[in-house]
Design a protein around this motif. Sequence first.
Motif, PDB file in Angstrom:
ATOM      1  N   ASP A 200       4.964  39.572 -43.939  1.00 32.40           N
ATOM      2  CA  ASP A 200       4.178  38.951 -42.871  1.00 32.40           C
ATOM      3  C   ASP A 200       4.661  37.537 -42.595  1.00 32.40           C
ATOM      4  N   ASN A 201       5.814  37.178 -43.156  1.00 33.17           N
ATOM      5  CA  ASN A 201       6.349  35.834 -42.914  1.00 33.17           C
ATOM      6  C   ASN A 201       6.468  35.580 -41.418  1.00 33.17           C
ATOM      7  N   GLY A 202       6.278  34.323 -41.029  1.00 31.23           N
ATOM      8  CA  GLY A 202       6.522  33.961 -39.645  1.00 31.23           C
ATOM      9  C   GLY A 202       8.010  34.024 -39.338  1.00 31.23           C
ATOM     10  N   LEU A 203       8.337  34.035 -38.046  1.00 29.23           N
ATOM     11  CA  LEU A 203       9.747  34.043 -37.636  1.00 29.23           C
ATOM     12  C   LEU A 203      10.057  32.717 -36.947  1.00 29.23           C
ATOM     13  N   LEU A 204      11.056  32.023 -37.470  1.00 30.30           N
ATOM     14  CA  LEU A 204      11.552  30.807 -36.830  1.00 30.30           C
ATOM     15  C   LEU A 204      12.870  31.183 -36.160  1.00 30.30           C
ATOM     16  N   CYS A 205      12.890  31.167 -34.819  1.00 32.62           N
ATOM     17  CA  CYS A 205      14.058  31.684 -34.095  1.00 32.62           C
ATOM     18  C   CYS A 205      14.745  30.567 -33.329  1.00 32.62           C
ATOM     19  N   LEU A 206      16.050  30.418 -33.554  1.00 32.95           N
ATOM     20  CA  LEU A 206      16.829  29.418 -32.818  1.00 32.95           C
ATOM     21  C   LEU A 206      17.869  30.154 -31.984  1.00 32.95           C
ATOM     22  N   GLY A 207      17.798  30.011 -30.667  1.00 29.58           N
ATOM     23  CA  GLY A 207      18.772  30.664 -29.798  1.00 29.58           C
ATOM     24  C   GLY A 207      19.459  29.627 -28.932  1.00 29.58           C
ATOM     25  N   GLY A 208      20.804  29.572 -29.002  1.00 28.61           N
ATOM     26  CA  GLY A 208      21.553  28.620 -28.183  1.00 28.61           C
ATOM     27  C   GLY A 208      22.341  29.362 -27.117  1.00 28.61           C
ATOM     28  N   GLY A 209      22.233  28.953 -25.848  1.00 26.16           N
ATOM     29  CA  GLY A 209      22.969  29.616 -24.761  1.00 26.16           C
ATOM     30  C   GLY A 209      22.558  31.071 -24.646  1.00 26.16           C
ATOM     31  N   ILE A 215      17.344  36.995 -29.543  1.00 23.55           N
ATOM     32  CA  ILE A 215      16.065  36.405 -29.968  1.00 23.55           C
ATOM     33  C   ILE A 215      14.929  37.013 -29.132  1.00 23.55           C
ATOM     34  N   LYS A 216      15.175  37.169 -27.840  1.00 21.85           N
ATOM     35  CA  LYS A 216      14.165  37.791 -26.969  1.00 21.85           C
ATOM     36  C   LYS A 216      13.896  39.235 -27.439  1.00 21.85           C
ATOM     37  N   ALA A 217      14.971  39.918 -27.841  1.00 27.08           N
ATOM     38  CA  ALA A 217      14.806  41.287 -28.348  1.00 27.08           C
ATOM     39  C   ALA A 217      13.918  41.285 -29.597  1.00 27.08           C
ATOM     40  N   LEU A 218      14.109  40.288 -30.474  1.00 29.60           N
ATOM     41  CA  LEU A 218      13.296  40.212 -31.700  1.00 29.60           C
ATOM     42  C   LEU A 218      11.823  39.981 -31.356  1.00 29.60           C
ATOM     43  N   VAL A 219      11.569  39.113 -30.362  1.00 30.01           N
ATOM     44  CA  VAL A 219      10.183  38.838 -29.946  1.00 30.01           C
ATOM     45  C   VAL A 219       9.541  40.142 -29.454  1.00 30.01           C
ATOM     46  N   GLU A 220      10.279  40.898 -28.642  1.00 30.26           N
ATOM     47  CA  GLU A 220       9.737  42.169 -28.132  1.00 30.26           C
ATOM     48  C   GLU A 220       9.449  43.133 -29.280  1.00 30.26           C
ATOM     49  N   ASP A 221      10.342  43.118 -30.281  1.00 25.19           N
ATOM     50  CA  ASP A 221      10.176  44.004 -31.433  1.00 25.19           C
ATOM     51  C   ASP A 221       8.886  43.667 -32.185  1.00 25.19           C
ATOM     52  N   VAL A 222       8.651  42.359 -32.412  1.00 25.79           N
ATOM     53  CA  VAL A 222       7.423  41.940 -33.112  1.00 25.79           C
ATOM     54  C   VAL A 222       6.213  42.358 -32.274  1.00 25.79           C
ATOM     55  N   SER A 227       1.969  43.149 -34.666  1.00 30.04           N
ATOM     56  CA  SER A 227       1.540  42.287 -35.763  1.00 30.04           C
ATOM     57  C   SER A 227       1.110  40.935 -35.215  1.00 30.04           C
ATOM     58  N   ARG A 228       0.529  40.120 -36.079  1.00 29.08           N
ATOM     59  CA  ARG A 228       0.078  38.791 -35.662  1.00 29.08           C
ATOM     60  C   ARG A 228       0.908  37.723 -36.358  1.00 29.08           C
ATOM     61  N   ARG A 229       2.160  38.032 -36.646  1.00 26.91           N
ATOM     62  CA  ARG A 229       3.011  37.046 -37.326  1.00 26.91           C
ATOM     63  C   ARG A 229       3.349  35.931 -36.350  1.00 26.91           C
ATOM     64  N   PRO A 230       3.272  34.674 -36.783  1.00 31.70           N
ATOM     65  CA  PRO A 230       3.672  33.620 -35.861  1.00 31.70           C
ATOM     66  C   PRO A 230       5.173  33.685 -35.575  1.00 31.70           C
ATOM     67  N   VAL A 231       5.537  33.539 -34.315  1.00 29.56           N
ATOM     68  CA  VAL A 231       6.955  33.504 -33.939  1.00 29.56           C
ATOM     69  C   VAL A 231       7.191  32.213 -33.166  1.00 29.56           C
ATOM     70  N   GLU A 232       8.080  31.375 -33.685  1.00 27.52           N
ATOM     71  CA  GLU A 232       8.359  30.073 -33.067  1.00 27.52           C
ATOM     72  C   GLU A 232       9.798  30.091 -32.577  1.00 27.52           C
ATOM     73  N   VAL A 233       9.954  30.024 -31.252  1.00 21.85           N
ATOM     74  CA  VAL A 233      11.302  30.088 -30.670  1.00 21.85           C
ATOM     75  C   VAL A 233      11.718  28.703 -30.177  1.00 21.85           C
ATOM     76  N   PHE A 234      12.897  28.269 -30.606  1.00 17.63           N
ATOM     77  CA  PHE A 234      13.514  27.061 -30.056  1.00 17.63           C
ATOM     78  C   PHE A 234      14.727  27.523 -29.255  1.00 17.63           C
ATOM     79  N   LEU A 257      -0.406  35.230 -28.044  1.00 16.40           N
ATOM     80  CA  LEU A 257      -0.897  33.985 -28.647  1.00 16.40           C
ATOM     81  C   LEU A 257      -0.075  33.567 -29.861  1.00 16.40           C
ATOM     82  N   TRP A 258       0.551  34.540 -30.542  1.00 19.38           N
ATOM     83  CA  TRP A 258       1.310  34.235 -31.759  1.00 19.38           C
ATOM     84  C   TRP A 258       2.698  33.667 -31.448  1.00 19.38           C
ATOM     85  N   LEU A 259       3.048  33.606 -30.164  1.00 19.69           N
ATOM     86  CA  LEU A 259       4.404  33.167 -29.794  1.00 19.69           C
ATOM     87  C   LEU A 259       4.392  31.758 -29.216  1.00 19.69           C
ATOM     88  N   SER A 260       5.320  30.935 -29.720  1.00 19.41           N
ATOM     89  CA  SER A 260       5.466  29.608 -29.126  1.00 19.41           C
ATOM     90  C   SER A 260       6.937  29.403 -28.759  1.00 19.41           C
TER      91      SER A 260
END
Length: 329
Positions: A200-209, A215-222, A227-234, A257-260
Motif C-alpha cells: 500500500d506504499n504511496g507512489l512518488l512519480c517523476l516524469g521528464g519530457g 507515468i500516466k499509464a501507472l496512474v491509470e493502473d492505480v 486503491s487509495r494509495r497516494p500518488v504524487e506526480v512531478f 483525490l489520491w492523486l497530486s
Amino acid sequence: MDAQRDRLFKALLTAAEHADDAAALTAYLSRLGRGHRKYGTLPTHYPAVGECLIAALTRYAAACWDEAAEAAWVRVYTAISQIMIDAAAEDEAKSPAWWQAEIVSHERRTRDIAVVTVRPDQPYPFLAGQYTSLETPWWPRTWRHYSFSTAPRPDGLLSFHVKAVPAGWVSNALVHRARPGDVLRLGPPTGSMTVDHSTDNGLLCLGGGTGIAPIKALVEDVAEHGSRRPVEVFYGARRDDDLYDIDTLLRLQRSHLWLSVRPVVSDGPTRRLSGQLPQIVRQYGPWTTYDAYLSGPPGMIRSSIDALTHIGIPPDRIRHDSIHELMAG
Ligand SMILES: Cc1cc2nc3c(=O)[nH]c(=O)nc-3n(C[C@H](O)[C@H](O)[C@H](O)COP(=O)(O)OP(=O)(O)OC[C@H]3O[C@@H](n4cnc5c(N)ncnc54)[C@H](O)[C@@H]3O)c2cc1C
C-alpha cells in the motif's frame, strides 16, 4: 555494422556484470533471446556468431590469447546462446515474434511531439509502465524503444508519446511522416517499471519530457485497481510550452483525490514550480514510505536516484527503465 558491434559488446559486458547473479543473468539473457525473435534469429545462427566472435578475439587479443582463454570463451558463449535459444523457443509457444500495428490516430501536441495510437493485429498483453521496441516502414530493421502511455485498454489500442530528436531517424519519421493507415511493427513488451500491487506504499512519480507517458499509464493502473494509495506526480519540462500533457494529468487529478500533480519547469519564466525535478521533489515529502518511479532522460534518472537515496528511499524501492538502454537510445 558499428551499431551491431556495439550492441554485441554491450550484451557481453552486461552478461559479465551479472556473472555472479545467476537469476539476473538468466532474466537478462532470456529477455535478449525473446527480443531477438523479431529479427528472425534462428538457433542455427548462434554457432556462426560464436565462430566469428572467437576468430575476432583470437586475432585482436593475441597478446593474452591461449587455449585456456579460448576454452573459457567457448564455454561462456555456449551457455549464453543456450539460455537465449531456450527463452526464444518457450516464447514462440505463446506469442508472435512481432506484431503488425496500424496507426489509427496521429495527434501533434507540439512542434516536435506526437501521440501515436496503433491497433495491433493480435492481442498485445502488457503491463502499465512497460515499453516496446518499434520499427517503422521507412527505416526497416531499425528498432527503437517507446513506452506505452496508457494502461492496457479494453479496445486493445496502444498509444505512444514520441518526441522528434535532432537528426533522429525513427522519432522524426513517427512525428513528421507517419499518418493513420501506416503500419508499424512492434516487438514484445518489456520493462520492470510496473506497479507493485502487493503493497500500500504511496507512489512518488517523476516524469521528464515524454517520460510522463509511462507515468500516466501507472496512474491509470492505480485508478483501475481502485486503491487509495497516494500518488504524487512531478512532471518536469524545460519550458511551460513543453508540458504537452499537463491538461490530461490535471484532469486525472480532478477525478482522483489520491492523486497530486505538480508541473515543474527548469528553464525560462513560469508560473509553475521552477527548478530541476530532483531539487523540487526534495522540498516536499517526507517520502520514506513511498515507492519511486522515474522516467525520462538518463541524466534526470541519475540525478533523481541520487536525490531520492539521499533522502532515505532505499534503492530497491526506486524503479526506472535501464539507464544503459536509455543511453544506447
Ligand atoms: C526504455 C526506453 C523507453 C523510451 N521511451 C520513449 C518514449 O516514450 N518516447 C520517446 O520519444 N522516446 C523514447 N525513448 C527514446 C527512443 O527509443 C529513441 O532513442 C529516440 O526516439 C531517438 O531515436 P531516433 O531513431 O529518432 O534517433 P537516432 O537516429 O537513434 O539518433 C540520432 C541522433 O540523435 C541523438 N539523440 C538520440 N536521442 C536523443 C535525445 N533524446 N535527445 C537529443 N538527441 C538525441 C543521437 O545521439 C544521434 O546523434 C525511449 C528509450 C528507451 C531506452
